[in-house]
Design an enzyme around this catalytic site. Structure first.
Site, short mmCIF file in Angstrom:
data_model
loop_
_atom_site.label_atom_id
_atom_site.label_comp_id
_atom_site.label_asym_id
_atom_site.label_seq_id
_atom_site.Cartn_x
_atom_site.Cartn_y
_atom_site.Cartn_z
N SER A 114 0.79 -1.22 0.00
CA SER A 114 0.00 0.00 0.00
C SER A 114 0.82 1.27 0.00
O SER A 114 0.35 2.31 -0.43
CB SER A 114 -0.93 0.03 1.22
OG SER A 114 -0.17 0.00 2.41
N CYS A 115 2.05 1.22 0.49
CA CYS A 115 2.76 2.48 0.73
C CYS A 115 3.72 2.86 -0.38
O CYS A 115 4.21 3.97 -0.40
CB CYS A 115 3.54 2.40 2.04
SG CYS A 115 5.00 1.36 1.93
N GLY A 116 4.01 1.95 -1.32
CA GLY A 116 5.04 2.28 -2.29
C GLY A 116 6.41 2.15 -1.67
O GLY A 116 6.63 1.29 -0.83
N CYS A 118 9.12 2.69 0.83
CA CYS A 118 9.17 3.13 2.22
C CYS A 118 10.61 3.05 2.72
O CYS A 118 11.46 2.39 2.13
CB CYS A 118 8.27 2.27 3.10
SG CYS A 118 6.54 2.27 2.59
#
Length: 286
Positions: A114-116, A118
């Protein structure tokens, strides 16, 4: 080899009636990406197109820029203690002379679904300089100019091409279109950034970078990571069915990317690069 979908038993409640039935879920498994034998990143992804995913990730990281810089991608045998191949570890082998990134504890990243990207030491570390500056007029081509009506039709075309989403309802998708609205490629994944990496990686493998006359459409929001991936691949237009982030808009303005959000039905918001959207024609019709 991991499957794209898996079956699980669920308890279904509908209109006060309770039943037990199997349900189809999208598969999610970790993929470790190694670069010339050294661990680089781990992403949670939907199995499939793993080589394209790894190649696209390295494009967005500024490691790869053309097909001739990629020698090979292989699944790592003996990925477990028992020596079996899980098909969850890939090694990207680059051609001689390709400059390697500094792989250390700060540079080694974990990429969730979800966060790409990180774990970057700073925002500047994410703003990798692209080798494919956005230039939709290269070779004397006319500038990309999209009618709002054409853009409005693209989400339905993307949805129609999402084969796994129809069975699971749990996947993001990304697609490449021509300026005329022709669907070039579509990829699905539990992570929206993975779907984009799969598109870009396949384009690199096919020798199609930069994607200077392409429209990238994503099924969710337009985060900074997705805008960065578009810029790194030389894509001039990024459209999303949901909202962009403020940082995505900043990057679009700085890089010359056209950024469209809330692309739903006949409505949309143009956040940057309005010169590629035929807004004057719309105003003239009123």
């Amino acid at each position: 080899m991991g499957r794209v979908t898996e079956r699980r038993r669920v308890i279904r409640v509908r209109d006060g009636q309770v039943s037990r039935r199997p349900d189809t879920l999208v598969a999610e498994e970790p993929l470790e990406i190694r670069l010339n034998g050294k661990p680089l990143a781990i992403t949670m992804r939907t199995p499939g197109d793993d080589f394209a995913l790894a190649a696209g990730f390295l494009v967005s990281e500024g490691v790869l820029g053309s097909a001739d810089e990629l020698r090979n991608i292989v699944y790592c045998a003996g990925a477990t203690v028992e020596g079996s191949n899980t098909y969850n570890v890939v090694d990207v082998v680059t051609a001689p002379g390709v400059q390697m990134p500094d792989i250390n504890l700060e540079r080694n990243v974990y990429t969730s679904s979800s966060c790409g990207l990180c774990g970057k030491a700073s925002l500047d570390a994410v703003r990798t300089t692209t080798r494919h500056p956005i230039d939709d007029t290269a070779g004397g081509a006319p500038p990309v100019l999209l009618a709002p009506e054409l853009l409005a039709r693209l989400p339905d075309r993307l949805r129609a091409a999402q084969r796994v989403f129809e069975r699971t309802g749990g996947l993001h998708a990304a697609a490449l279109f021509t300026p005329e609205g022709e669907l070039v490629d579509v990829r699905e994944d539990v992570g929206r950034h993975n779907a984009v990496d799969k598109l870009v990686g396949r384009a690199l493998q096919d020798g199609r970078l930069p994607l200077a006359r392409s429209v990238l459409l994503v099924s969710g929001r337009a985060s900074f990571e997705l805008a960065q991936k578009a810029v790194m691949a030389g894509i001039p237009v990024l459209a999303a069915v949901s909202a962009p982030s403020s940082l995505a808009v900043d990057l679009a303005e700085e890089s010359g990317l056209t950024l469209v959000g809330f692309l739903r039905g006949s409505s949309m918001n143009v956040y940057a690069g309005e010169q590629r959207i035929a807004l004057r024609e719309v105003a003239a019709q009123r």
